[in-house]
Every structure is written in C-alpha cells, then in structure tokens.
Design an enzyme around this catalytic site. Structure first.
Site, mmCIF file in Angstrom:
data_model
loop_
_atom_site.group_PDB
_atom_site.id
_atom_site.type_symbol
_atom_site.label_atom_id
_atom_site.label_comp_id
_atom_site.label_asym_id
_atom_site.label_seq_id
_atom_site.Cartn_x
_atom_site.Cartn_y
_atom_site.Cartn_z
ATOM 1 N N ASP A 250 -1.367 -13.179 21.279
ATOM 2 C CA ASP A 250 -1.850 -14.461 21.200
ATOM 3 C C ASP A 250 -2.669 -14.658 19.712
ATOM 4 O OD1 ASP A 250 -1.733 -17.230 21.340
ATOM 5 O OD2 ASP A 250 -3.205 -17.257 22.854
ATOM 6 N N ALA B 215 -5.865 -25.022 22.805
ATOM 7 C CA ALA B 215 -6.173 -25.114 21.230
ATOM 8 C C ALA B 215 -5.088 -26.011 20.567
ATOM 9 C CB ALA B 215 -6.262 -24.298 20.426
ATOM 10 N N HIS B 216 -4.486 -27.056 21.339
ATOM 11 C CA HIS B 216 -3.113 -28.004 20.855
ATOM 12 C C HIS B 216 -3.896 -29.260 20.531
ATOM 13 C CE1 HIS B 216 0.146 -25.048 21.550
ATOM 14 N NE2 HIS B 216 -0.702 -24.556 22.177
ATOM 15 N N HIS C 220 0.345 -16.141 28.989
ATOM 16 C CA HIS C 220 -0.998 -15.664 28.985
ATOM 17 C C HIS C 220 -1.371 -16.295 30.413
ATOM 18 C CE1 HIS C 220 -1.871 -19.825 27.383
ATOM 19 N NE2 HIS C 220 -1.518 -19.470 26.044
ATOM 20 N N GLY D 39 -10.563 -8.613 26.434
ATOM 21 C CA GLY D 39 -12.069 -8.622 26.784
ATOM 22 C C GLY D 39 -12.776 -10.051 26.686
ATOM 23 N N ARG E 298 -7.424 -22.795 48.864
ATOM 24 C CA ARG E 298 -6.545 -23.841 49.650
ATOM 25 C C ARG E 298 -5.550 -24.343 48.667
ATOM 26 N NH1 ARG E 298 -11.894 -25.462 51.318
ATOM 27 N NH2 ARG E 298 -12.175 -24.924 53.732
ATOM 28 N N ALA F 251 -9.252 -20.460 20.769
ATOM 29 C CA ALA F 251 -8.071 -20.723 19.950
ATOM 30 C C ALA F 251 -7.459 -19.650 19.574
ATOM 31 C CB ALA F 251 -8.709 -21.658 18.577
#
Length: 382
Positions: free
Chosen positions: A269, A135-136, A211, A244, A222, A304
């Site tokens: 966050d 959300a940047h 996060h 959640g 791989r 966000a």
C-alpha cells in the site's frame, strides 16, 4: 539475452520446501533444470534464494506516484520497488471521474503487461464508503454503479486486474458480479458492511480483502462485521500491510491462524515516499506528512498508505512475527502471483518460470535481485 548463471550454495525456498546448499540455474530469462556449458557460477553460500516478490497493492515510490498519469512516474516507482525485491507489481489508480484520463491510457499500454513493467491496474476507489474512506477525498466518492464500473474496466484496455469496492453500497453486488464476469478481481475494502452483507459479496464473487482490518469496522462479539466473514471463507485471500503501523503483531497472527498461509498476501500500500524519505507529499488532492516513515494526512491525521517495501515486510514477518520462511514466501510471492493469474510464469523457483528471484543474507536483508535473468542488484557487488 542474459547470460546463463548458476546460483550455488544457498538455502533455496521451493514450493516443496527449503533445500540447503541448493542451487538455482538460470538459462537466459528462465529458470532451468540443467546448466548449459559455460554458465557463470555465482557463490551465494550462507544466503537465501527466494522467488521475486509480487505486490498487489502499490501507489508509488521513489518520490513518484502511480496515480500521477505519466509513464515516467510509473517507471520510477517500479524501479524503486524492484531494488527492494518486488519484481512484479500492481499499479493503483484513484479517479476523479469515471474512465481513465488519456495520459493514463497511454501509460497502461506502455507500462502495463505488454510492456512488462507492471502486472496491471488495481482500482482502489471511487466506489468506497465515505464512512471508511481513509485517505480518499470524500468529494470524489460515489456508489458503485455497474455502468461506471464497466467504463473503468473498458478504459483500462485489458489491464484491469482488481477493483476495491464497498459492496454494501447501492449497486455493489451487481458490480461484483460484473467484475467477475469480466475476469477482474472484486475486492472488499474501505467498507462499512455488516457480516451478513460481506457474506453476500463473497457469494456474488468477491475473492480478496483489501488491507484486512484497515478501513473497515472492527471485529465485535455481537457484530462480527466484515473481518470475520473474510477470514472464515476459503474463497478469500486477505491482504496484510506488515509494517508495524497498520497492524499489531497479534492481528497478523490472527489472520495467519484463521486464513492460513495459503490465503494471505503481503502488500505495501506504498505511496510516493516509499524508498525516498520523510517530508510532505500529495496523495491525489490530499496533503500527506511523512514522519519517521509513517504517512498521515495533514488534515485529520488518517494513515495515508505506507512507506513500506516488501523486503521490509519479509524481514519483519520472519524476525518479529516469527513466521516460517516458507509461509512468508507464499504470502509475498506465490499467492499474489496466483491471484493475478500469473503463477504459470512467476511466484516460485520452478524450472520454466521467469528468472525473478531475491537473494537475502542471514539477517534477511536484500543483497541481490534478479528480474528475467538480469541482475537489478548484483550480490557480487555488495
């Protein structure tokens, strides 16, 4: 000075284990070994007493954003999260250009460690990958030039505690080294790094995964990517958003299994809507829609941040994820306190430390919050 108190009859969670029918003695602003004469006895039988929560990664709450540039917004967000048990937090800033704006410099002095309201500043951006920007605003992103990194650290006037970087970008490893030399935590996040590039960042001094699982390549058999490197290295503490939405319960269990409780830090966050409600908000220049407690960008639908508070993360960890209470306390109090270099004052209920604590009922809902000996939420009034 706050009056002396004895919290009696609770299950008290200490670093050495849980004490049934225990007590916590508060003498003024500190936890004490012995109760002074005339101490106020508070019966919290049937409840849990745990250390105050410490949030490393928080953008705001109560309808206010920490990135807004005013002390009033900072204090409003702090008060919202404090009612939910967070007695120490890190303030997040997202920047349009290098250096803190002048209002933010004043706010850092007023609401930072000197003012006792927040532990410091965590810069999440602008030195992150456009491939994993979340959300940047992509127009504001840039490579981590060590000279610009140094400007931000200097502008924070000693309050810079952490910076999230996409360390694979040009200048990333040198920026990690610079941050480490200046005592600022270098965190790997919003990254498109390979496994090998992430190992290089850890060797350069990175110690936190921002996060984990979110805003980074998924784990592949791989191409194991950053997740594997961050989980396997004992030098790394991994942030987890346990709401959640950001993590499937199996991903959380994977992190605890491989990193262990000593290397996990629960974070929120959180954005403005935490503790406030659904609706439309601004996250920097981007418009966010919050519906049923989930925040997403109006344009593109990316998650966000969250509307999480740490009391909800605690309850979910115990009642849904089945984690031991002691492990949750480590992840939500002791480990983030250690990362911030504040574990001599906060993060546990040891004698001599600040009287920051949370009282939880048998359903793990908050019924009391104390900060430095004063009730923010008094369990006797519930």
């Amino acid at each position: 000075m706050a009056p002396s108190k004895v919290l009696a009859g609770a299950r008290v969670v200490l670093p050495t284990g849980t004490v049934d029918d225990g007590r916590v003695i508060v003498d003024g602003t500190r936890i004490a070994d012995t109760a002074p004469p005339g101490a106020d006895v508070v019966d919290v039988s049937g409840h849990w007493v745990v250390p105050g929560f410490v949030d490393l990664h928080n953008h705001g709450g109560g309808g206010a954003s920490f990135a807004g540039g005013t002390a009033e917004d900072v204090l409003r967000g702090v008060e919202t999260h404090r009612r939910h048990g967070t007695t120490t937090g890190g303030r997040l800033r997202r920047h349009r250009r290098p250096g803190l704006p002048r209002p933010a410099r004043r706010d850092a002095r007023r609401a930072g460690p000197a003012g006792g309201e927040i532990a410091g500043i965590h810069f999440e951006g602008p030195f992150i990958s456009p491939c994993r920007k979340g959300a940047h605003d992509e127009q504001l992103l840039r490579d981590p030039d060590p000279a610009e990194v140094r400007k931000l650290v200097d502008a924070a006037h000693g309050h810079a505690k952490m910076m999230t970087l996409a360390t694979e970008l040009p200048g990333g490893l040198d920026s990690v080294r610079l941050l480490t030399e200046h005592g600022v935590i270098a965190a790997v996040g919003h990254t498109d790094a390979t496994y090998e590039q992430t190992v290089q960042a850890i060797d350069a001094g990175a110690t936190v995964a921002t996060h984990l699982f979110n805003a980074m390549p998924p784990l592949g058999h791989r191409a194991p990517g950053p997740i594997t490197a961050l989980l396997e290295d004992e030098r790394i503490t991994v942030e987890l958003i346990n709401d959640g939405t950001h993590l499937h319960p199996a991903a959380l269990q994977l992190a605890f299994h491989h990193a262990g409780a000593a290397r996990v830090a629960f974070i929120t966050d959180a954005m403005d809507a935490a503790g406030f409600g659904d609706g439309r908000y601004l996250l920097g220049p981007l418009e966010v829609e919050v519906a049923d407690g989930v925040a997403r960008l109006v344009e593109g639908g990316s998650i966000a941040g969250s509307t999480l508070t740490l009391d909800r993360a605690f309850k979910r960890a115990v009642t849904v994820d089945g984690l031991p209470v002691g492990d949750v306390v480590a992840a939500i109090s002791a480990n983030p306190a250690r990362l911030l270099g504040l574990d001599d004052r906060i993060g546990s209920l040891d004698a001599g430390k600040d009287a920051d604590l949370v009282v939880l009922d048998d359903a793990f809902d908050v019924v009391g919050v104390m900060r430095r000996g004063d009730w923010v939420v008094d369990p006797r009034l519930g």
